[in-house]
Scaffold this motif. Structure first.
Motif, PDB file in Angstrom:
ATOM      1  N   ARG A  11      38.157  46.402  -6.814  1.00  0.00           N
ATOM      2  CA  ARG A  11      39.764  46.482  -7.028  1.00  0.00           C
ATOM      3  C   ARG A  11      40.272  47.083  -5.920  1.00  0.00           C
ATOM      4  O   ARG A  11      41.634  46.550  -5.378  1.00  0.00           O
ATOM      5  N   ILE A  12      40.042  48.273  -5.240  1.00  0.00           N
ATOM      6  CA  ILE A  12      40.383  48.794  -4.084  1.00  0.00           C
ATOM      7  C   ILE A  12      40.558  47.791  -2.963  1.00  0.00           C
ATOM      8  O   ILE A  12      41.628  47.473  -2.330  1.00  0.00           O
ATOM      9  N   ARG A  13      39.627  47.107  -2.886  1.00  0.00           N
ATOM     10  CA  ARG A  13      39.611  46.059  -1.864  1.00  0.00           C
ATOM     11  C   ARG A  13      40.536  44.887  -1.771  1.00  0.00           C
ATOM     12  O   ARG A  13      41.378  44.527  -0.976  1.00  0.00           O
ATOM     13  N   SER A  14      40.936  44.538  -3.258  1.00  0.00           N
ATOM     14  CA  SER A  14      41.857  43.501  -3.338  1.00  0.00           C
ATOM     15  C   SER A  14      43.309  43.990  -2.965  1.00  0.00           C
ATOM     16  O   SER A  14      44.055  43.317  -2.922  1.00  0.00           O
ATOM     17  N   ILE A  15      43.614  45.249  -3.431  1.00  0.00           N
ATOM     18  CA  ILE A  15      44.674  45.927  -3.254  1.00  0.00           C
ATOM     19  C   ILE A  15      45.173  46.111  -1.671  1.00  0.00           C
ATOM     20  O   ILE A  15      46.057  45.952  -1.225  1.00  0.00           O
ATOM     21  N   ILE A  16      44.163  46.648  -0.898  1.00  0.00           N
ATOM     22  CA  ILE A  16      44.339  46.831   0.346  1.00  0.00           C
ATOM     23  C   ILE A  16      44.369  45.432   1.408  1.00  0.00           C
ATOM     24  O   ILE A  16      44.769  45.517   2.257  1.00  0.00           O
ATOM     25  N   GLY A  17      43.691  44.681   0.730  1.00  0.00           N
ATOM     26  CA  GLY A  17      43.699  43.381   1.606  1.00  0.00           C
ATOM     27  C   GLY A  17      42.867  43.467   2.782  1.00  0.00           C
ATOM     28  O   GLY A  17      41.997  43.867   2.801  1.00  0.00           O
ATOM     29  N   ASP A  18      43.396  42.719   3.750  1.00  0.00           N
ATOM     30  CA  ASP A  18      42.571  42.785   5.023  1.00  0.00           C
ATOM     31  C   ASP A  18      43.159  43.476   6.128  1.00  0.00           C
ATOM     32  O   ASP A  18      43.339  43.134   7.265  1.00  0.00           O
ATOM     33  N   ASP A  19      43.867  44.577   5.587  1.00  0.00           N
ATOM     34  CA  ASP A  19      44.435  45.491   6.729  1.00  0.00           C
ATOM     35  C   ASP A  19      43.373  45.929   7.619  1.00  0.00           C
ATOM     36  O   ASP A  19      42.296  46.683   7.383  1.00  0.00           O
ATOM     37  N   PRO A  20      43.590  45.643   8.931  1.00  0.00           N
ATOM     38  CA  PRO A  20      42.700  45.834   9.916  1.00  0.00           C
ATOM     39  C   PRO A  20      42.549  47.580  10.370  1.00  0.00           C
ATOM     40  O   PRO A  20      41.540  47.998  10.922  1.00  0.00           O
ATOM     41  N   ASN A  21      43.389  48.257   9.790  1.00  0.00           N
ATOM     42  CA  ASN A  21      43.472  49.860   9.962  1.00  0.00           C
ATOM     43  C   ASN A  21      42.574  50.685   8.953  1.00  0.00           C
ATOM     44  O   ASN A  21      42.372  51.731   9.079  1.00  0.00           O
ATOM     45  N   ILE A  22      42.093  49.863   7.855  1.00  0.00           N
ATOM     46  CA  ILE A  22      41.276  50.148   6.788  1.00  0.00           C
ATOM     47  C   ILE A  22      39.698  49.772   6.908  1.00  0.00           C
ATOM     48  O   ILE A  22      39.617  48.651   6.850  1.00  0.00           O
ATOM     49  N   THR A  23      38.993  50.814   7.018  1.00  0.00           N
ATOM     50  CA  THR A  23      37.461  50.481   6.838  1.00  0.00           C
ATOM     51  C   THR A  23      36.811  51.166   5.864  1.00  0.00           C
ATOM     52  O   THR A  23      37.369  52.046   5.069  1.00  0.00           O
ATOM     53  N   GLU A  24      35.519  50.872   5.523  1.00  0.00           N
ATOM     54  CA  GLU A  24      34.632  51.407   4.612  1.00  0.00           C
ATOM     55  C   GLU A  24      33.662  52.254   5.372  1.00  0.00           C
ATOM     56  O   GLU A  24      32.986  51.659   6.385  1.00  0.00           O
ATOM     57  N   LYS A  25      33.475  53.494   4.909  1.00  0.00           N
ATOM     58  CA  LYS A  25      32.139  54.347   5.406  1.00  0.00           C
ATOM     59  C   LYS A  25      31.470  54.630   4.216  1.00  0.00           C
ATOM     60  O   LYS A  25      32.127  55.226   3.481  1.00  0.00           O
ATOM     61  N   LYS A  26      30.173  54.719   4.192  1.00  0.00           N
ATOM     62  CA  LYS A  26      29.140  55.056   3.562  1.00  0.00           C
ATOM     63  C   LYS A  26      29.359  56.740   3.567  1.00  0.00           C
ATOM     64  O   LYS A  26      29.286  57.317   4.484  1.00  0.00           O
ATOM     65  N   MET A  27      29.760  57.350   2.159  1.00  0.00           N
ATOM     66  CA  MET A  27      29.947  58.720   2.199  1.00  0.00           C
ATOM     67  C   MET A  27      29.807  59.156   0.729  1.00  0.00           C
ATOM     68  O   MET A  27      29.877  58.283  -0.131  1.00  0.00           O
ATOM     69  N   PHE A  28      29.207  60.388   0.385  1.00  0.00           N
ATOM     70  CA  PHE A  28      29.035  60.955  -0.947  1.00  0.00           C
ATOM     71  C   PHE A  28      28.405  60.130  -1.787  1.00  0.00           C
ATOM     72  O   PHE A  28      28.518  60.004  -2.962  1.00  0.00           O
ATOM     73  N   GLY A  29      27.290  59.446  -1.187  1.00  0.00           N
ATOM     74  CA  GLY A  29      26.430  58.715  -2.084  1.00  0.00           C
ATOM     75  C   GLY A  29      27.094  57.378  -2.513  1.00  0.00           C
ATOM     76  O   GLY A  29      26.422  56.596  -3.244  1.00  0.00           O
ATOM     77  N   GLY A  30      28.096  56.980  -1.697  1.00  0.00           N
ATOM     78  CA  GLY A  30      28.877  55.448  -2.377  1.00  0.00           C
ATOM     79  C   GLY A  30      29.333  55.303  -0.873  1.00  0.00           C
ATOM     80  O   GLY A  30      29.146  55.232   0.283  1.00  0.00           O
ATOM     81  N   ILE A  31      30.937  54.867  -1.095  1.00  0.00           N
ATOM     82  CA  ILE A  31      31.788  54.572   0.007  1.00  0.00           C
ATOM     83  C   ILE A  31      33.193  55.428   0.027  1.00  0.00           C
ATOM     84  O   ILE A  31      33.592  55.686  -1.257  1.00  0.00           O
ATOM     85  N   ALA A  32      33.624  55.336   1.011  1.00  0.00           N
ATOM     86  CA  ALA A  32      35.321  55.878   1.234  1.00  0.00           C
ATOM     87  C   ALA A  32      35.780  54.740   1.974  1.00  0.00           C
ATOM     88  O   ALA A  32      35.251  54.246   2.870  1.00  0.00           O
ATOM     89  N   PHE A  33      37.144  54.609   1.642  1.00  0.00           N
ATOM     90  CA  PHE A  33      37.941  53.784   2.441  1.00  0.00           C
ATOM     91  C   PHE A  33      38.755  54.694   3.282  1.00  0.00           C
ATOM     92  O   PHE A  33      39.160  55.722   2.818  1.00  0.00           O
ATOM     93  N   MET A  34      38.757  54.332   4.616  1.00  0.00           N
ATOM     94  CA  MET A  34      39.333  54.933   5.620  1.00  0.00           C
ATOM     95  C   MET A  34      40.497  54.351   6.500  1.00  0.00           C
ATOM     96  O   MET A  34      40.305  53.450   6.666  1.00  0.00           O
ATOM     97  N   LEU A  35      41.560  55.133   6.476  1.00  0.00           N
ATOM     98  CA  LEU A  35      42.683  54.460   7.133  1.00  0.00           C
ATOM     99  C   LEU A  35      42.779  55.165   8.516  1.00  0.00           C
ATOM    100  O   LEU A  35      42.871  56.526   8.754  1.00  0.00           O
ATOM    101  N   ASN A  36      42.755  54.236   9.479  1.00  0.00           N
ATOM    102  CA  ASN A  36      42.656  55.003  11.058  1.00  0.00           C
ATOM    103  C   ASN A  36      41.642  56.042  11.041  1.00  0.00           C
ATOM    104  O   ASN A  36      41.766  56.886  12.107  1.00  0.00           O
ATOM    105  N   GLY A  37      40.370  55.980  10.593  1.00  0.00           N
ATOM    106  CA  GLY A  37      39.439  56.835  10.852  1.00  0.00           C
ATOM    107  C   GLY A  37      39.337  58.018   9.875  1.00  0.00           C
ATOM    108  O   GLY A  37      38.635  58.741   9.826  1.00  0.00           O
ATOM    109  N   ASN A  38      40.628  58.451   9.130  1.00  0.00           N
ATOM    110  CA  ASN A  38      40.761  59.396   8.096  1.00  0.00           C
ATOM    111  C   ASN A  38      40.591  58.886   6.592  1.00  0.00           C
ATOM    112  O   ASN A  38      40.919  57.788   6.329  1.00  0.00           O
TER     113      ASN A  38
END
Length: 111
Positions: A11-38
């Protein structure tokens, strides 16, 4: 990943779309969505949303229905909140939380 976590991540992916500034990072045993690395938002295994709202928006965010202090391993993480799954059942509510987190994280310097 748990079913609840993966469903919220989709659901988060569908909302943020293909924003090139947002990436996914494995964290806390799952994933976090990062904006410009934050860290921006992330789904927890039970479907709870973690949102980074920062110090200025923290109290306002906590006053919203379903929001609570993020207590990770017994330590409160100021500027981060958890949102109960019952309060983000529709995409409009989820998008509102993502927008609030983006307001803070978008102003941070890129990593």
């Amino acid at each position: 990943m748990t079913e609840e976590r993966e469903a919220l991540a989709e659901r988060i992916r569908s909302i943020i779309g293909d924003d090139p500034n947002i990436t996914e990072k494995k964290m806390f045993g799952g994933i976090a969505f990062m904006l410009n690395g934050n860290m921006l938002v992330g789904p927890h295994k039970d479907g709870t949303l973690m949102a980074r709202v920062g110090p200025d928006l923290y109290e306002e965010a906590l006053s919203r229905p379903g929001a609570r202090v993020m207590d990770f391993t017994g330590k409160t993480m100021k500027g981060f909140i958890h949102v109960h799954p019952d309060k983000i059942t529709d995409d409009e509510a989820l998008a509102t939380w993502i927008a609030l987190a983006t307001e803070f994280v978008g102003a941070l310097p890129a990593k």
